[in-house]
Design a protein around this motif. Structure first.
Motif, PDB file in Angstrom:
ATOM      1  N   SER A  48      35.504  81.433 123.232  1.00 21.03           N
ATOM      2  CA  SER A  48      36.480  80.345 123.318  1.00 21.03           C
ATOM      3  C   SER A  48      37.910  80.843 123.495  1.00 21.03           C
ATOM      4  O   SER A  48      38.806  80.056 123.838  1.00 21.03           O
ATOM      5  CB  SER A  48      36.391  79.454 122.069  1.00 21.03           C
ATOM      6  OG  SER A  48      36.816  80.153 120.905  1.00 21.03           O
ATOM      7  N   TYR A  90      31.779  80.867 131.559  1.00 18.12           N
ATOM      8  CA  TYR A  90      30.698  80.587 132.502  1.00 18.12           C
ATOM      9  C   TYR A  90      29.365  80.862 131.802  1.00 18.12           C
ATOM     10  O   TYR A  90      29.286  81.667 130.878  1.00 18.12           O
ATOM     11  CB  TYR A  90      30.813  81.465 133.755  1.00 18.12           C
ATOM     12  CG  TYR A  90      31.981  81.100 134.644  1.00 18.12           C
ATOM     13  CD1 TYR A  90      31.790  80.392 135.818  1.00 18.12           C
ATOM     14  CD2 TYR A  90      33.283  81.464 134.288  1.00 18.12           C
ATOM     15  CE1 TYR A  90      32.870  80.048 136.633  1.00 18.12           C
ATOM     16  CE2 TYR A  90      34.367  81.127 135.095  1.00 18.12           C
ATOM     17  CZ  TYR A  90      34.148  80.416 136.262  1.00 18.12           C
ATOM     18  OH  TYR A  90      35.215  80.072 137.057  1.00 18.12           O
ATOM     19  N   TYR A 149      37.429  86.242 131.683  1.00 21.40           N
ATOM     20  CA  TYR A 149      36.363  85.247 131.829  1.00 21.40           C
ATOM     21  C   TYR A 149      35.172  85.648 130.957  1.00 21.40           C
ATOM     22  O   TYR A 149      34.672  86.768 131.078  1.00 21.40           O
ATOM     23  CB  TYR A 149      35.929  85.137 133.282  1.00 21.40           C
ATOM     24  CG  TYR A 149      37.070  84.810 134.225  1.00 21.40           C
ATOM     25  CD1 TYR A 149      37.432  83.492 134.474  1.00 21.40           C
ATOM     26  CD2 TYR A 149      37.799  85.825 134.844  1.00 21.40           C
ATOM     27  CE1 TYR A 149      38.489  83.183 135.324  1.00 21.40           C
ATOM     28  CE2 TYR A 149      38.855  85.531 135.694  1.00 21.40           C
ATOM     29  CZ  TYR A 149      39.198  84.215 135.926  1.00 21.40           C
ATOM     30  OH  TYR A 149      40.249  83.913 136.760  1.00 21.40           O
ATOM     31  N   LEU A 197      28.128  72.341 129.769  1.00 22.51           N
ATOM     32  CA  LEU A 197      29.116  72.017 130.802  1.00 22.51           C
ATOM     33  C   LEU A 197      29.600  70.582 130.640  1.00 22.51           C
ATOM     34  O   LEU A 197      30.799  70.289 130.767  1.00 22.51           O
ATOM     35  CB  LEU A 197      28.505  72.232 132.184  1.00 22.51           C
ATOM     36  CG  LEU A 197      29.401  71.927 133.384  1.00 22.51           C
ATOM     37  CD1 LEU A 197      30.651  72.800 133.366  1.00 22.51           C
ATOM     38  CD2 LEU A 197      28.636  72.130 134.689  1.00 22.51           C
ATOM     39  N   ARG A 215      39.833  76.084 123.549  1.00 17.87           N
ATOM     40  CA  ARG A 215      39.309  75.210 124.602  1.00 17.87           C
ATOM     41  C   ARG A 215      40.201  73.998 124.877  1.00 17.87           C
ATOM     42  O   ARG A 215      40.170  73.442 125.976  1.00 17.87           O
ATOM     43  CB  ARG A 215      37.907  74.717 124.203  1.00 17.87           C
ATOM     44  CG  ARG A 215      36.888  75.814 124.036  1.00 17.87           C
ATOM     45  CD  ARG A 215      36.609  76.531 125.328  1.00 17.87           C
ATOM     46  NE  ARG A 215      36.016  75.621 126.315  1.00 17.87           N
ATOM     47  CZ  ARG A 215      35.936  75.899 127.610  1.00 17.87           C
ATOM     48  NH1 ARG A 215      36.464  77.012 128.085  1.00 17.87           N
ATOM     49  NH2 ARG A 215      35.364  75.045 128.431  1.00 17.87           N
ATOM     50  N   ARG A 245      39.545  70.408 126.987  1.00 16.86           N
ATOM     51  CA  ARG A 245      38.285  70.517 127.732  1.00 16.86           C
ATOM     52  C   ARG A 245      37.094  70.102 126.875  1.00 16.86           C
ATOM     53  O   ARG A 245      36.053  69.697 127.391  1.00 16.86           O
ATOM     54  CB  ARG A 245      38.105  71.947 128.248  1.00 16.86           C
ATOM     55  CG  ARG A 245      39.060  72.324 129.369  1.00 16.86           C
ATOM     56  CD  ARG A 245      38.963  73.793 129.743  1.00 16.86           C
ATOM     57  NE  ARG A 245      39.542  74.651 128.719  1.00 16.86           N
ATOM     58  CZ  ARG A 245      39.692  75.974 128.853  1.00 16.86           C
ATOM     59  NH1 ARG A 245      39.265  76.581 129.961  1.00 16.86           N
ATOM     60  NH2 ARG A 245      40.244  76.684 127.885  1.00 16.86           N
ATOM     61  N   GLU A 253      38.398  81.173 130.867  1.00 14.85           N
ATOM     62  CA  GLU A 253      37.315  80.280 131.262  1.00 14.85           C
ATOM     63  C   GLU A 253      35.985  80.852 130.776  1.00 14.85           C
ATOM     64  O   GLU A 253      35.851  82.064 130.576  1.00 14.85           O
ATOM     65  CB  GLU A 253      37.265  80.104 132.791  1.00 14.85           C
ATOM     66  CG  GLU A 253      38.470  79.383 133.362  1.00 14.85           C
ATOM     67  CD  GLU A 253      38.389  79.233 134.875  1.00 14.85           C
ATOM     68  OE1 GLU A 253      37.378  79.683 135.478  1.00 14.85           O
ATOM     69  OE2 GLU A 253      39.336  78.687 135.463  1.00 14.85           O
ATOM     70  N   ASP A 278      33.102  76.075 131.341  1.00 12.71           N
ATOM     71  CA  ASP A 278      33.863  75.527 132.476  1.00 12.71           C
ATOM     72  C   ASP A 278      33.040  75.385 133.743  1.00 12.71           C
ATOM     73  O   ASP A 278      33.335  74.531 134.580  1.00 12.71           O
ATOM     74  CB  ASP A 278      35.075  76.428 132.751  1.00 12.71           C
ATOM     75  CG  ASP A 278      36.044  76.437 131.588  1.00 12.71           C
ATOM     76  OD1 ASP A 278      36.796  75.462 131.439  1.00 12.71           O
ATOM     77  OD2 ASP A 278      36.037  77.416 130.812  1.00 12.71           O
ATOM     78  N   ALA A 279      32.032  76.254 133.907  1.00  9.07           N
ATOM     79  CA  ALA A 279      31.225  76.193 135.125  1.00  9.07           C
ATOM     80  C   ALA A 279      29.960  77.014 134.932  1.00  9.07           C
ATOM     81  O   ALA A 279      29.846  77.796 133.972  1.00  9.07           O
ATOM     82  CB  ALA A 279      32.017  76.707 136.331  1.00  9.07           C
ATOM     83  N   GLY A 304      31.989  70.222 127.658  1.00 10.43           N
ATOM     84  CA  GLY A 304      33.252  70.945 127.705  1.00 10.43           C
ATOM     85  C   GLY A 304      33.212  72.281 126.985  1.00 10.43           C
ATOM     86  O   GLY A 304      34.255  72.919 126.806  1.00 10.43           O
TER      87      GLY A 304
END
Length: 326
Positions: free
Chosen positions: A160, A166, A144, A265, A241, A244, A164, A271-272, A268
């Motif tokens: 990338s 963040y 991550y 976000l 990616r 997304r 994921e 992710d969060a 895309g």
């Protein structure tokens, strides 16, 4: 006459005594100075010896920060600062740390914490490829990317490749583009009456010389090089990616612009929203974090400061700078 002779002899004896006493005192002072100098020398020598010994010994110690674990942990790797060879965020350092993190039998997940404006496309591409290789070799371990203040350009290139991404709502994310900067001193030289003389064995060997006028064909060539590098950047981000990315809705994604984490976000690009602690605790499920980042020893940092290449920085200032992901 005899008394005068005796008085003269006494005076001469006293003078010799004073001279002898003076020499004795001077010799004592010189000896003290000599002893003090030798004392300083040996103290300095001992300090250097201890410093070198510690700098060689400390890297051999376990440099992983975190509590001792019995079941598992979240592995942390820092990517901080300019991505370039011989820097803390060089590909060798980042890749070495990532390999150690994945190979550790207690690692349940890896967090690549990023705070970087980007840098070398070569170094970034090296890390990107290695992340994808490690993910394929260790499919049970997820990686991550967590962007703190800044994850731009080459730093986002690397991010990338993660499973994921963040970021904080105010983080700066993106800047998918390439730039090469420099200066032109032709006008200044003309005003000073300085004539530039360059001898090459190739027609375009000196095409980046900031002291010569630009040629249209060479400018077109250089832009084409940057265009190719930019396309490589885009292809890697799209491969990492996938669907997304909201490219159809936002074609400016690859224009070099940068967005806040909240905007990223929606686009895309991430992710969060979340930080390292959140990902370790809520996503990976292992709140204990062990730092695998390669750290320079104090001796290395000292040597780097002393041995910094003036010529290299001068060359960059004068315009001899290769492509940089921006």
């Amino acid at each position: 006459m005899s008394d005068e002779w005796k008085a003269s002899a006494v005076n001469e004896a006293e003078a010799k005594s004073w001279k002898l006493l003076e020499k004795t005192l001077l010799a004592g002072v010189q000896e003290q100075r000599r002893a003090r100098r030798w004392g300083i020398f040996f103290k300095t020598l001992m300090f250097v010896y201890l410093f070198v010994t510690l700098s060689l010994f400390v890297p051999l110690l376990d440099w992983r920060k975190g509590a001792v674990t019995t079941d598992g942990h979240t592995a942390l790797v820092e990517l901080r600062g300019m991505i370039a060879d011989q820097e803390a965020a060089s590909a060798d350092n980042i890749v070495g740390a990532l390999r150690a993190a994945f190979e550790d039998g207690k690692t349940k997940g890896v967090v690549l914490r990023i705070n970087s404006p980007g840098g070398s496309p070569v170094q970034s591409g090296y890390v990107y490829d290695e992340i994808r290789r490690l993910r394929a070799e260790y499919p049970a371990i997820k990686l991550y990317a967590v962007i703190s203040d800044l994850g731009a350009s080459g730093a986002y290139y690397i991010a990338s490749a993660a499973d994921e991404i963040y970021a904080d709502k105010a983080s700066l994310v993106g800047s998918i583009g390439v730039t090469a900067t420099g200066f032109g001193f032709v006008g200044v030289m003309e005003k000073l009456g300085v004539d530039r003389r360059v001898y090459t064995s190739g027609e375009h060997k000196a095409f980046l010389d900031p002291f010569q006028p630009q040629k249209a064909e060479e400018t077109r060539f250089w832009k084409e090089v940057l265009k190719v590098t930019h396309q490589q950047f885009i292809d890697s981000v799209v491969r990492g990616r996938g669907e997304r990315l909201k490219v159809d809705e936002h074609p400016e994604l690859f224009s070099g612009l940068v967005w806040s984490g909240e905007q990223a976000l929606q686009l895309g690009l991430i992710d969060a929203l979340g930080n390292t602690s959140y990902v370790a605790r809520e996503v990976i499920g292992e709140k204990n974090v062990v730092d695998f980042t390669v750290r320079e020893s104090a001796f290395d940092r000292f040597a780097k400061k002393i041995g910094a290449s003036v010529a290299e920085h001068l060359a960059l200032w004068m315009g001899f700078q290769g492509p940089v992901l921006r």
